[in-house]
Design an enzyme around this catalytic site. Structure first.
Site, PDB file in Angstrom:
ATOM      1  CB  THR A 101       5.141   2.484   0.034  1.00  0.00           C
ATOM      2  OG1 THR A 101       4.568   1.194  -0.496  1.00  0.00           O
ATOM      3  CG2 THR A 101       6.697   2.561  -0.605  1.00  0.00           C
ATOM      4  N   GLY A 129       0.899  -1.161  -0.093  1.00  0.00           N
ATOM      5  CA  GLY A 129       0.226   0.001  -0.049  1.00  0.00           C
ATOM      6  C   GLY A 129       0.781   1.188   0.037  1.00  0.00           C
ATOM      7  CB  CYS A 130       0.279   4.463  -1.000  1.00  0.00           C
ATOM      8  SG  CYS A 130      -1.461   5.119  -0.731  1.00  0.00           S
ATOM      9  CG  PHE A 131      -0.591   6.083   4.495  1.00  0.00           C
ATOM     10  CD1 PHE A 131       0.422   7.244   4.438  1.00  0.00           C
ATOM     11  CD2 PHE A 131      -1.727   6.375   4.515  1.00  0.00           C
ATOM     12  CE1 PHE A 131      -0.242   8.545   4.672  1.00  0.00           C
ATOM     13  CE2 PHE A 131      -2.236   7.471   4.531  1.00  0.00           C
ATOM     14  CZ  PHE A 131      -1.673   8.847   4.676  1.00  0.00           C
TER      15      PHE A 131
END
Length: 317
Positions: free
Chosen positions: A133, A129-131
């Site tokens: 990462t 996921g982006c967060f």
């Protein structure tokens, strides 16, 4: 080598970003793009930025046609790919960008810097996921070195594209414009994902995470605060951890979102003084936090360098 790739959900923000990176990759060919809402239309009509770069037409998802390709990339809403993969059992490689398979048996977590050794030869890849990462890149060197004494406190601001292309009240532009607010305080869904990665590296201290909704369209800026163990040189630890990481840049001053915009790069800076340390990390949530990182994981699975087809200068100023 040129592998035929199909993107499921190609007209969403992440799907369109996937198409952009695939079209510029020397070893990947965009052979299929699916959309239930736009089936039959040219992809470049639904995603005008791709005009002149592809003549692929959108189609409804067809499991038989997708399984005939070399790679299927799922840019679907959370909960959708869990039902799709059963029909894609014979697909040679599947990369899922949703959260559906990040903790599933038989799937390899696609984090290049900290799980890269598990990726060569992988055929089922769950992209981070982006967060998650931004948080993993900011904290993994601390966990691997045992440098943190006590909890890690993290605040991170994210852009509106992280909420997806379907309009939502909290992501609506008038709500975000000239505004900053916290949400899912101390209970964000990416924390178990981050813990799962960090627990492979060492003893994980408490993670205290507060996400912010920021008035930008793309990007995540994370700040991690910690108390270093006596004698720990946090900057040196990060320099050693990312010395050979092609998609991480260590900065002397604060990273900036516009210096990673449209890229797969992560910019990180460390400040340490008076018994405290701060790790600052900036990524593009669609590039490094989703589509570009999924391509990096696929690269490693194929035996290619992580940054193959991904080294482009960010969109600045």
């Amino acid at each position: 080598m040129s592998l035929r790739v199909g993107v499921v959900g190609a007209t969403g923000y992440v799907g369109a970003e996937l198409a952009r990176w695939i079209l510029g990759h020397p070893h990947l060919t965009l052979s299929a793009a699916t959309s239930r809402d736009h089936a039959g239309a040219p992809l470049a009509q639904a995603v005008p930025a791709l005009e002149g770069f592809t003549d692929v037409r959108l189609s409804a998802p067809d499991s038989a046609a997708l399984c005939a390709l070399d790679v299927v990339m799922l840019a679907t809403p959370h909960g959708v790919s869990r039902t799709l993969v059963g029909d894609l059992a014979t697909a040679p490689i599947i990369v899922d960008l949703s959260r559906d398979h990040r903790h599933a048996p038989g799937w390899v977590y696609g984090q290049p810097e900290w799980n890269g050794a598990a990726l060569p030869g992988a055929t089922r890849i769950a992209a981070p996921g982006c967060f998650a990462t931004a948080l993993i890149l900011s904290t993994a060197p601390l966990i691997a070195s045992g440098a943190a004494a006590g909890p890690l406190s993290i605040v991170a601001a994210t852009g509106s594209t992280g909420s997806g292309a379907t309009p939502k009240s909290a992501a609506h532009h008038p709500t975000r414009f000239v505004n900053l607010r916290a949400y899912k305080v101390l209970q964000h869904q990416h924390i178990p994902e981050v813990r799962g990665m960090l627990e492979q590296l060492g003893q994980t201290p408490d993670l205290r995470f507060v996400p912010w909704s920021a008035p930008v369209d793309r990007g995540i800026f994370a700040t991690t605060l910690l108390t270093p163990r006596s004698g720990a040189d946090i900057a040196a630890i990060f320099a050693d951890a990312y010395e050979t990481a092609p998609l991480v840049r260590l900065r002397e001053e604060s990273p900036a979102l516009r210096c990673v915009r449209g890229s797969v790069l992560a910019d990180i800076a460390v400040e340490q003084r008076d018994g405290a340390a701060a790790v600052l990390c900036a990524i593009d949530n669609l590039g490094r936090g989703a589509a570009g990182q999924a391509i990096a994981a696929l690269n490693l699975a194929l035996g290619l360098p992580a940054d193959e087809g991904l080294r482009f200068i960010p969109l600045t100023p």
